[in-house]
Motif scaffolding. Sequence first.
Motif, PDB file in Angstrom:
ATOM      1  N   GLY A  78     -15.912 -35.240  18.668  1.00  0.00           N
ATOM      2  CA  GLY A  78     -15.503 -33.884  18.295  1.00  0.00           C
ATOM      3  C   GLY A  78     -15.796 -32.887  19.395  1.00  0.00           C
ATOM      4  N   GLU A  79     -16.938 -33.037  20.032  1.00  0.00           N
ATOM      5  CA  GLU A  79     -17.308 -32.109  21.116  1.00  0.00           C
ATOM      6  C   GLU A  79     -16.426 -32.330  22.349  1.00  0.00           C
ATOM      7  N   LEU A  80     -16.091 -33.590  22.576  1.00  0.00           N
ATOM      8  CA  LEU A  80     -15.193 -33.890  23.695  1.00  0.00           C
ATOM      9  C   LEU A  80     -13.863 -33.162  23.495  1.00  0.00           C
ATOM     10  N   GLU A 108     -23.048 -25.934  26.672  1.00  0.00           N
ATOM     11  CA  GLU A 108     -23.946 -26.529  25.677  1.00  0.00           C
ATOM     12  C   GLU A 108     -23.319 -27.762  25.030  1.00  0.00           C
ATOM     13  N   GLU A 109     -22.025 -27.696  24.758  1.00  0.00           N
ATOM     14  CA  GLU A 109     -21.370 -28.865  24.154  1.00  0.00           C
ATOM     15  C   GLU A 109     -21.359 -30.053  25.114  1.00  0.00           C
ATOM     16  N   ASN A 110     -21.270 -29.763  26.389  1.00  0.00           N
ATOM     17  CA  ASN A 110     -21.309 -30.844  27.371  1.00  0.00           C
ATOM     18  C   ASN A 110     -22.655 -31.578  27.299  1.00  0.00           C
ATOM     19  N   GLN A 111     -23.716 -30.804  27.124  1.00  0.00           N
ATOM     20  CA  GLN A 111     -25.048 -31.415  27.023  1.00  0.00           C
ATOM     21  C   GLN A 111     -25.193 -32.206  25.710  1.00  0.00           C
ATOM     22  N   HIS A 112     -24.659 -31.622  24.630  1.00  0.00           N
ATOM     23  CA  HIS A 112     -24.732 -32.337  23.345  1.00  0.00           C
ATOM     24  C   HIS A 112     -23.993 -33.676  23.446  1.00  0.00           C
ATOM     25  N   MET A 113     -22.805 -33.577  24.024  1.00  0.00           N
ATOM     26  CA  MET A 113     -21.969 -34.764  24.166  1.00  0.00           C
ATOM     27  C   MET A 113     -22.717 -35.870  24.910  1.00  0.00           C
ATOM     28  N   ALA A 183     -32.722 -29.964  17.931  1.00  0.00           N
ATOM     29  CA  ALA A 183     -32.196 -29.344  19.160  1.00  0.00           C
ATOM     30  C   ALA A 183     -30.737 -28.935  18.959  1.00  0.00           C
ATOM     31  N   HIS A 184     -29.981 -29.814  18.335  1.00  0.00           N
ATOM     32  CA  HIS A 184     -28.564 -29.518  18.122  1.00  0.00           C
ATOM     33  C   HIS A 184     -28.404 -28.350  17.149  1.00  0.00           C
ATOM     34  N   TYR A 185     -29.197 -28.372  16.106  1.00  0.00           N
ATOM     35  CA  TYR A 185     -29.143 -27.306  15.100  1.00  0.00           C
ATOM     36  C   TYR A 185     -29.325 -25.926  15.748  1.00  0.00           C
ATOM     37  N   ASP A 187     -28.769 -24.834  18.875  1.00  0.00           N
ATOM     38  CA  ASP A 187     -27.591 -24.378  19.641  1.00  0.00           C
ATOM     39  C   ASP A 187     -26.426 -24.075  18.707  1.00  0.00           C
ATOM     40  N   GLU A 188     -26.259 -24.940  17.706  1.00  0.00           N
ATOM     41  CA  GLU A 188     -25.091 -24.784  16.831  1.00  0.00           C
ATOM     42  C   GLU A 188     -25.165 -23.517  15.981  1.00  0.00           C
ATOM     43  N   SER A 189     -26.372 -23.054  15.693  1.00  0.00           N
ATOM     44  CA  SER A 189     -26.484 -21.809  14.924  1.00  0.00           C
ATOM     45  C   SER A 189     -25.768 -20.682  15.666  1.00  0.00           C
TER      46      SER A 189
HETATM   47 FE   LIG Z   1     -22.639 -29.494  19.592  1.00  0.00          FE
END
Ligand SMILES: [Fe+2]
Length: 286
Positions: A78-80, A108-113, A183-185, A187-189
């Motif tokens: 999904g992030e990709l 940030e999404e790149n890091q999550h991915m 950690a994801h939570y 950033d996603e907020s």
């Molecule tokens: Fe994310």
Amino acid sequence: MNNFFTRVDNLSRLSVEKHNVAFSLFDWPAHIAEDTWWQSPDVLSIALTDHIEQWDEAQLIKLAKWECINSFSLNYTGELELIQEVSRILDKVALSDAREYLYHLIDEENQHMWYFQKFCRAYGGKVYPNKKFQIEKQLMSPAKEHFLVFARILIFEEIGHYYNIQNARDSRVHPFVREINEAHYKDESRHIAYGRQVLEHLAKDAITDEGDALWLGQQLDKSIAINIAALYNPQAYRDAGITKGMALRESLLNHPNRIELHETKLLGSFKRHAERLGITLTDTRK
Ligand SMILES: [Fe+2]
Ligand SMILES: [Fe+2]
């Protein structure tokens, strides 16, 4: 600066201040024991049904492992797609100064991915592929297209948020999995706060004619159905040793307690937000 730009400016500042570098943030364990909870039993796809009472703990723990891999795979794929879509419209979307935040979002999404796919490959040996849920290639105004990009991102993020919160706070869950969810939570907020603001801002140009809100609602209903169905992955069931995965998936997708969960905990806030913008989505409980 009006409210919208001030709020987005604050989110950009927070992203700079809280800037984590995920690449050096975690201490990756060599392995995650098979007999620990890889995610909370409360977020298993069979939670709230009779199955959870009937299965023994070893079976539930096995399912939790593969549903953790499914959930992290969905985040990754999904992030990709999110990064691809946001990059595609980055220079076109009518966001003026609020575009600034998109650079943080992509970063940030790149890091999550990176950490989600790494987790799946390192501990599960695979990333589950996901069906594309891109915008159907049909003729629509750029304003509608851009609105749909951000609305779809928000649907995806709001669903993921529920899993992050439940897993981060459940002490039964393996500490490393909890750490990733936490950690994801965080950033996603910020992403969710941004997404809501952006949709409000873009709605004015996306909904101009009679029928627009209805049409956008239909598109979003389809996206929601795809996102929800992806939570019930027959491949994950197979990996967890369940033989009739497709049948289980069908029965869970139609289970009233699961539908109630989808409508309230997973999608309630998105649907209320869409309603405020004049878009009514289908209530699948009816
Ligand atoms: Fe994310
Ligand atoms: Fe996000």
